[in-house]
Design an enzyme around this catalytic site. Structure first.
Site, PDB file in Angstrom:
ATOM      1  N   ASP A   1       0.009  -7.439   5.945  1.00 31.01           N
ATOM      2  CA  ASP A   1       0.408  -6.264   5.163  1.00 31.01           C
ATOM      3  C   ASP A   1       1.004  -5.214   6.090  1.00 31.01           C
ATOM      4  O   ASP A   1       0.384  -4.823   7.078  1.00 31.01           O
ATOM      5  CB  ASP A   1      -0.807  -5.692   4.425  1.00 31.01           C
ATOM      6  CG  ASP A   1      -0.395  -4.736   3.308  1.00 31.01           C
ATOM      7  OD1 ASP A   1       0.736  -4.860   2.805  1.00 31.01           O
ATOM      8  OD2 ASP A   1      -1.201  -3.856   2.961  1.00 31.01           O
TER       9      ASP A   1
ATOM     10  N   HIS B   1       4.610   7.320   2.285  1.00 32.18           N
ATOM     11  CA  HIS B   1       3.205   6.937   2.082  1.00 32.18           C
ATOM     12  C   HIS B   1       2.403   7.198   3.365  1.00 32.18           C
ATOM     13  O   HIS B   1       1.321   7.775   3.315  1.00 32.18           O
ATOM     14  CB  HIS B   1       3.130   5.452   1.704  1.00 32.18           C
ATOM     15  CG  HIS B   1       1.733   4.919   1.627  1.00 32.18           C
ATOM     16  ND1 HIS B   1       0.850   5.274   0.622  1.00 32.18           N
ATOM     17  CD2 HIS B   1       1.056   4.057   2.427  1.00 32.18           C
ATOM     18  CE1 HIS B   1      -0.298   4.644   0.814  1.00 32.18           C
ATOM     19  NE2 HIS B   1      -0.208   3.904   1.902  1.00 32.18           N
TER      20      HIS B   1
ATOM     21  N   GLU C   1      -2.178  -0.221  -4.582  1.00 28.49           N
ATOM     22  CA  GLU C   1      -1.023   0.099  -3.736  1.00 28.49           C
ATOM     23  C   GLU C   1       0.167  -0.681  -4.270  1.00 28.49           C
ATOM     24  O   GLU C   1       0.133  -1.915  -4.352  1.00 28.49           O
ATOM     25  CB  GLU C   1      -1.300  -0.239  -2.270  1.00 28.49           C
ATOM     26  CG  GLU C   1      -2.343   0.705  -1.659  1.00 28.49           C
ATOM     27  CD  GLU C   1      -2.403   0.679  -0.138  1.00 28.49           C
ATOM     28  OE1 GLU C   1      -2.069  -0.381   0.455  1.00 28.49           O
ATOM     29  OE2 GLU C   1      -2.768   1.712   0.458  1.00 28.49           O
TER      30      GLU C   1
ATOM     31  N   GLU D   1       3.372  -2.476  -3.978  1.00 25.02           N
ATOM     32  CA  GLU D   1       4.089  -3.116  -2.882  1.00 25.02           C
ATOM     33  C   GLU D   1       4.961  -4.249  -3.420  1.00 25.02           C
ATOM     34  O   GLU D   1       4.801  -4.697  -4.553  1.00 25.02           O
ATOM     35  CB  GLU D   1       3.106  -3.726  -1.858  1.00 25.02           C
ATOM     36  CG  GLU D   1       2.089  -2.738  -1.310  1.00 25.02           C
ATOM     37  CD  GLU D   1       1.364  -3.230  -0.058  1.00 25.02           C
ATOM     38  OE1 GLU D   1       1.823  -4.216   0.559  1.00 25.02           O
ATOM     39  OE2 GLU D   1       0.343  -2.615   0.299  1.00 25.02           O
TER      40      GLU D   1
ATOM     41  N   ASP E   1      -1.961  -4.282  -3.509  1.00 22.27           N
ATOM     42  CA  ASP E   1      -2.953  -4.333  -2.429  1.00 22.27           C
ATOM     43  C   ASP E   1      -4.098  -3.381  -2.796  1.00 22.27           C
ATOM     44  O   ASP E   1      -4.142  -2.236  -2.350  1.00 22.27           O
ATOM     45  CB  ASP E   1      -2.282  -3.918  -1.108  1.00 22.27           C
ATOM     46  CG  ASP E   1      -3.272  -3.838   0.043  1.00 22.27           C
ATOM     47  OD1 ASP E   1      -4.265  -4.572   0.019  1.00 22.27           O
ATOM     48  OD2 ASP E   1      -3.029  -3.024   0.963  1.00 22.27           O
TER      49      ASP E   1
ATOM     50  N   ARG F   1     -10.938   3.138  -1.132  1.00 23.46           N
ATOM     51  CA  ARG F   1     -10.660   4.249  -0.203  1.00 23.46           C
ATOM     52  C   ARG F   1     -11.897   4.773   0.508  1.00 23.46           C
ATOM     53  O   ARG F   1     -11.812   5.206   1.670  1.00 23.46           O
ATOM     54  CB  ARG F   1      -9.991   5.395  -0.962  1.00 23.46           C
ATOM     55  CG  ARG F   1      -8.685   5.047  -1.624  1.00 23.46           C
ATOM     56  CD  ARG F   1      -7.661   4.559  -0.636  1.00 23.46           C
ATOM     57  NE  ARG F   1      -6.377   4.292  -1.299  1.00 23.46           N
ATOM     58  CZ  ARG F   1      -5.378   3.646  -0.720  1.00 23.46           C
ATOM     59  NH1 ARG F   1      -5.484   3.202   0.524  1.00 23.46           N
ATOM     60  NH2 ARG F   1      -4.250   3.431  -1.374  1.00 23.46           N
TER      61      ARG F   1
ATOM     62  N   GLN G   1     -12.761   2.303   3.129  1.00 20.90           N
ATOM     63  CA  GLN G   1     -11.715   2.380   4.156  1.00 20.90           C
ATOM     64  C   GLN G   1     -11.933   3.565   5.099  1.00 20.90           C
ATOM     65  O   GLN G   1     -11.809   3.439   6.316  1.00 20.90           O
ATOM     66  CB  GLN G   1     -10.354   2.511   3.458  1.00 20.90           C
ATOM     67  CG  GLN G   1      -9.133   2.502   4.380  1.00 20.90           C
ATOM     68  CD  GLN G   1      -7.814   2.618   3.600  1.00 20.90           C
ATOM     69  OE1 GLN G   1      -7.808   2.684   2.368  1.00 20.90           O
ATOM     70  NE2 GLN G   1      -6.710   2.646   4.314  1.00 20.90           N
TER      71      GLN G   1
ATOM     72  N   LYS H   1      -9.933  -3.795   1.903  1.00 21.46           N
ATOM     73  CA  LYS H   1      -8.657  -4.363   1.453  1.00 21.46           C
ATOM     74  C   LYS H   1      -8.743  -5.845   1.113  1.00 21.46           C
ATOM     75  O   LYS H   1      -7.851  -6.363   0.446  1.00 21.46           O
ATOM     76  CB  LYS H   1      -7.609  -4.203   2.567  1.00 21.46           C
ATOM     77  CG  LYS H   1      -7.312  -2.772   2.974  1.00 21.46           C
ATOM     78  CD  LYS H   1      -6.291  -2.153   2.064  1.00 21.46           C
ATOM     79  CE  LYS H   1      -5.769  -0.853   2.654  1.00 21.46           C
ATOM     80  NZ  LYS H   1      -4.676  -0.329   1.837  1.00 21.46           N
TER      81      LYS H   1
ATOM     82  N   THR I   1      -6.105  -9.190  -3.823  1.00 25.06           N
ATOM     83  CA  THR I   1      -4.693  -8.802  -3.785  1.00 25.06           C
ATOM     84  C   THR I   1      -4.035  -9.507  -4.963  1.00 25.06           C
ATOM     85  O   THR I   1      -4.196 -10.711  -5.119  1.00 25.06           O
ATOM     86  CB  THR I   1      -4.024  -9.263  -2.469  1.00 25.06           C
ATOM     87  OG1 THR I   1      -4.752  -8.716  -1.366  1.00 25.06           O
ATOM     88  CG2 THR I   1      -2.572  -8.816  -2.392  1.00 25.06           C
TER      89      THR I   1
ATOM     90  N   GLU J   1      -2.453   9.279  -3.122  1.00 30.54           N
ATOM     91  CA  GLU J   1      -1.393  10.273  -2.939  1.00 30.54           C
ATOM     92  C   GLU J   1      -1.239  11.170  -4.166  1.00 30.54           C
ATOM     93  O   GLU J   1      -1.121  12.384  -4.040  1.00 30.54           O
ATOM     94  CB  GLU J   1      -0.054   9.577  -2.659  1.00 30.54           C
ATOM     95  CG  GLU J   1       0.001   8.876  -1.325  1.00 30.54           C
ATOM     96  CD  GLU J   1       1.183   7.939  -1.244  1.00 30.54           C
ATOM     97  OE1 GLU J   1       2.321   8.421  -1.121  1.00 30.54           O
ATOM     98  OE2 GLU J   1       0.982   6.715  -1.321  1.00 30.54           O
TER      99      GLU J   1
HETATM  100 CA    CA Z   1      -1.209  -1.923   1.777  1.00 33.00          CA
END
Ligand code: CA
Length: 440
Positions: free
Chosen positions: A140, A147, A211, A213, A245, A249, A252, A265, A269, A385
């Site tokens: 990834d 971002h 996320e 992607e 993804d 948080r 993380q 993570k 996925t 975000e």
């Molecule tokens: Ca990612």
């Protein structure tokens, strides 16, 4: 990559649903997936999307390729009929292109193959999909500077963007075993959570995020020890899909230093079932530019072709459908729209960088682009975000508010390319719903 007869926007198919302007899958797209009839015990096999149908490549193979698509694509048809597409991905761009041309000609309005191939169509409404390749490795990246800056501000207010960001395409090795196709729901992960005033505890994640992607499937392998030059990089890309993804948080924030994300993570996925080939996307290439005040890419990350057309203008949206919305029969509410063209690093740069040390990419390896946030708030590709780390709740059209995802929330990504003079090229959707956590 040059435009050829398969990109002609005026081409029509004998499959009528492929000819509507809103279709994700006109005859100029021809993406690949692996499918079977929903709920059946049929073998998984490759298929090609055309309108609202799937062209069953195993059925085409059984008819005898020589009779239908020509002997020059016999090996490709055999590979596309398999339950995983790695053998097709291991072929050369010339072989992929020959198959695309044969399919395009056979599916065109007036083609003599219509009668034969009609028997090989299965409605998309009657099929289920699986992960279309054996994904040996998943990497990834982190290619959106918007971002990286937005997230960096939350994790490190005084130092949002690390010095290396504008020199190195930042990435980490992800987990291939937990990749699932769109439509497969998953349990909220448990993990170690740490609050400022207490010791860490094992609890269900309370800051679950998505996320937005794109996934890039590696094609033709490079040898171990061989680097792929940027000029050759796109010859090693089979195609693209949508990729979510999922990110815990709170897990993380506690675990990420010093080695980066791990359990925050690797629990799930999600990917969209259809792989849109690089050739189908050829009309949507755009220039790769770097602000003059930024460091220019090192020579191994730079080429004339990459500067001229290294970027891709893929439109992307995120929508959320809560349990309450679902019960009320309300559609998912769109909360973000952005484009892949804002990425700081191109696909070719990712391939060149990944292999510059001799790391071997295998057919079917998956590279995530990283969250594809654009420059404005309306283009943010993650809740982290949008809600500024949970401080500013997002209000949905039905009045419900979210800082992070709650159980029952479905997250839906869509992607497509469109512009005057070219056919719309769609990606379909990538969807999954958050289920309650396993009892910790
Ligand atoms: Ca990612």
């Amino acid at each position: 990559m040059v435009l050829n007869e398969t990109h002609d926007a005026s081409l029509q198919s004998w499959v009528a649903s492929a000819n509507t302007s809103s279709s994700d899958f006109p005859i100029q797209n021809l993406p690949f997936a692996v499918f079977r009839r929903t709920g059946s015990n049929e073998a998984w096999r490759g298929g090609v999307a055309i309108g609202d149908q799937v062209l069953d490549m195993a059925a085409v193979h059984q008819l005898g390729t020589a009779k239908v698509l020509g002997t020059e694509v016999q090996a490709q048809v055999e590979a596309a009929a398999q339950s995983q597409l790695n053998t097709l991905m291991a072929m050369t761009p010339a072989q992929w292109s020959a198959l695309r041309l044969a399919l395009s000609r056979a599916l065109r309005a007036g083609a003599k193959e219509e009668t034969t191939l009609k028997a090989c169509l299965v409605p998309q409404s009657e099929v289920e999909y699986t992960v279309p390749a054996q994904v040996g490795d998943y990497t990834d990246f982190y290619t959106s500077v918007h971002h990286a800056t937005n997230v960096g501000k939350l994790f490190r207010p005084t130092n949002p963007l690390m010095e290396n960001y504008k020199w190195v395409p930042i990435g980490y090795h992800g987990r291939a075993s937990s990749i699932r196709v769109s439509g497969v729901d998953f349990k909220r992960p448990n993990g170690q959570l740490k609050t400022p005033d207490a010791d860490p505890v094992l609890k269900p994640c309370s800051r679950l995020d998505y996320e937005l992607e794109l996934g890039i499937y590696a094609g033709t392998a490079n040898g171990w020890g061989d680097a792929i030059a940027i000029e050759d990089a796109e010859n090693h890309i089979f195609g693209l899909c949508l990729l979510n993804d999922w990110s815990a948080r709170d897990v993380q924030a506690w675990e990420y230093q010093p080695l980066g994300p791990f359990l925050s993570k690797n629990f799930a996925t999600s990917i969209s079932p259809w792989i849109v080939t690089l050739e189908a996307l050829a009309p949507y290439r755009t220039a790769f530019t770097r602000p003059a005040e930024d460091p220019q890419p090192l020579p191994y990350l730079s080429s004339a072709a990459n500067s001229e057309r290294g970027a891709l203008d893929v439109q992307l949206t995120v929508a959320i459908q809560t349990e309450k919305m679902r019960a009320a029969g309300e559609a998912a509410a769109q909360i973000t729209r952005t484009s892949y063209r804002h990425a700081y690093w191109t696909m070719a740069q990712l391939i060149a960088h990944h292999t510059v040390n001799g790391c071997d990419l295998q057919p079917g390896d998956l590279l995530g682009t990283g969250t594809l946030s654009g420059p404005t708030e309306a283009e943010a590709g993650a809740l982290l975000e949008i809600t500024e780390g949970g401080k500013k709740p997002l209000t949905l059209p039905n009045g419900e508010a979210r800082t992070f995802l709650l159980d029952g929330d479905a997250v839906v990504f869509t992607g497509w390319c469109e512009k005057p003079g070219a056919a719309r090229i769609g990606f379909g959707e990538c969807r999954a719903t958050v289920l309650p956590a396993r009892q910790a």
